[in-house]
Design an enzyme around this catalytic site. Structure first.
Site: not given
Ligand code: PHB
Ligand code: APR
Length: 389
Positions: A72, A200, A292, A296, A384
């Site tokens: 990505h 997000y 989450p 990280k 990130y």
């Molecule tokens: C996930 O795909 O479980 C996931 C992806 C990004 C995040 C948190 C969880 O920031």
């Protein structure tokens, strides 16, 4: 039994450390309380920093991640029905790899088995002894029999609830914690993801995240009260709420159906300092927990493993203990950078039950700056995608 490094915990931290040390000719034994199947049944996040991919390559376990993982080059931040993309490639020339932690752990188990690594499962009553001596040892019970492993060093890779952190005297350890007043309700579904990248979403009803594991397996989360009864969240109730929080175009594309996993997880930030006491090192979730939001958790565990692997290699290969003596201070610098980013991203993207109009105005300002400032987006991308080790 005797070994050079006794590793408590057969999750990603313990297995990666064991694999790297083994390839450097350093003996290890991994003690894992649960069965391999149980460990592999856990569902965790799925975004690998570029540094994590490099560590998997160093350990010789990156082939499947490269073959099946999804590179990505950016991510989308939605604010109600508007939003913007942060382009990692354009800003910093790096990317992340979307590849489930469960698959990373599976690849590590397969590699340890292929190498003849010693991973002992299904055991109880792990205890750490004589950590402040030159001859530490670990005892445990398996099939009703007590066993002892004498070693030079102990790596506490046993997660937040393991015995390692608790073996450090209370007057030595400082613990920092922030518990967030909400949880993440997550679902897995064998359905095509709503987008080719992650979304997000900051919405007045609460945070939402659209993620994935593959082009045919989606992973979604919505902010929810951590004590919500799961039975309240039928599949339809989840999909309806997710639709309300995603940008309209994504909501219209959303393909729904039966979920194959559903759970609510609490969110906390936690750091234990120091990450070394005597002959014990703390690694990964044993030493720190992040919400989450910034993905990280695994990545921070991997950077701990990097520092500890290099330190132990210097000890055994060069009789140089500088990196061992500075492991805690070195690891904690990067830990706090990830703790800060995960805290900032969480406070910027979620609705807090007690937030007032000032809080909301600050959140709106953060997001406006992020949308309009290349410098702010570059800082986001650097954090990130993963700060240097
Ligand atoms: C996930 O795909 O479980 C996931 C992806 C990004 C995040 C948190 C969880 O920031
Ligand atoms: N004895 C032996 N093993 C133990 C004990 C014990 N007393 N207590 C816990 N364990 C094992 C757990 O069963 C688990 O498999 O230690 C392992 C710790 O693994 P994780 O919790 O996955 O922690 P870590 O390896 O540091 O990986 C961090 O995993 O949980 C996610 O969100 C976390 O992504 C982060 C990553």
């Amino acid at each position: 039994m005797r070994t050079q490094v006794c590793i408590i915990g057969g999750g990603p931290s313990g297995l990666l450390l064991s694999q790297l040390l083994d390839r450097a000719g350093i003996e290890t034994v991994v003690l894992e309380r649960r069965s391999r199947d149980y460990v592999l049944s856990r569902i965790r996040a799925g975004v690998l920093e570029f540094g994590t991919v490099g560590m998997l390559e160093k350990a010789g376990v990156a082939d499947r991640a490269h073959a099946q993982g999804l590179p990505h080059t950016g991510t989308y931040l939605a604010v109600q029905n508007a939003g913007f993309r942060i382009d990692f490639d354009d800003l910093i020339g790096k990317r992340v790899l979307v590849y489930g932690q469960t698959e990373v752990t599976r690849d590590l188990y397969d590699a340890r088995e292929k190498a003849g690594g010693i991973v002992i499962h299904d055991l109880d009553d792990v205890e750490l002894h004589d950590l402040d001596s030159g001859a530490p040892y670990v005892t445990y019970r398996k099939d009703g029999t007590e066993h002892r492993i004498d070693c030079d060093w102990i790596a506490g890779c046993d997660g937040f609830h393991g015995p390692s952190r608790k073996a450090i005297p209370r007057d030595v350890l400082t613990e920092y914690e922030r518990v967030y007043p909400f949880g993440w309700l997550g679902v897995m579904a064998d359905l095509p993801p709503v987008d080719h990248e992650l979304i997000y979403a900051n919405h007045p009803r609460g945070f939402a995240l659209a993620s994935m594991r593959s082009p045919t397996r989606s992973r979604y989360y919505i902010q929810a009260p951590v004590d919500d009864p799961l039975k309240k969240w039928t599949d339809d109730a989840f999909w309806d709420e997710l639709r309300r929080r995603l940008p309209h175009d994504a909501a219209e594309r959303l393909i729904t159906g039966p979920t194959i996993e559903k759970s609510i997880a609490p969110l906390r930030s936690f750091v234990a300092d120091p990450m070394k006491w005597g002959r014990l090192f703390l690694v990964g979730d044993a030493a720190h927990i992040v919400p989450p939001t910034g993905a990280k958790g695994l990545n921070l565990a991997v950077s701990d493993v990097h520092y500890l692997f290099e330190a132990l290699k210097s000890h055994y290969h060069d009789a140089d203990d500088h990196a061992i003596d500075t492991y805690s201070a070195t690891a904690l610098k990067r830990v706090w950078n990830a703790i800060r980013f995960s805290w900032w991203f969480t406070t910027t993207m979620h609705r807090f039950p007690d937030q007032d109009p000032f809080d909301q105005a600050i959140q709106d300002s953060e997001l406006r700056q992020l949308q309009s400032s290349r410098a702010a987006q570059t800082n986001f991308a650097e954090n990130y995608v993963g700060l240097p080790y």
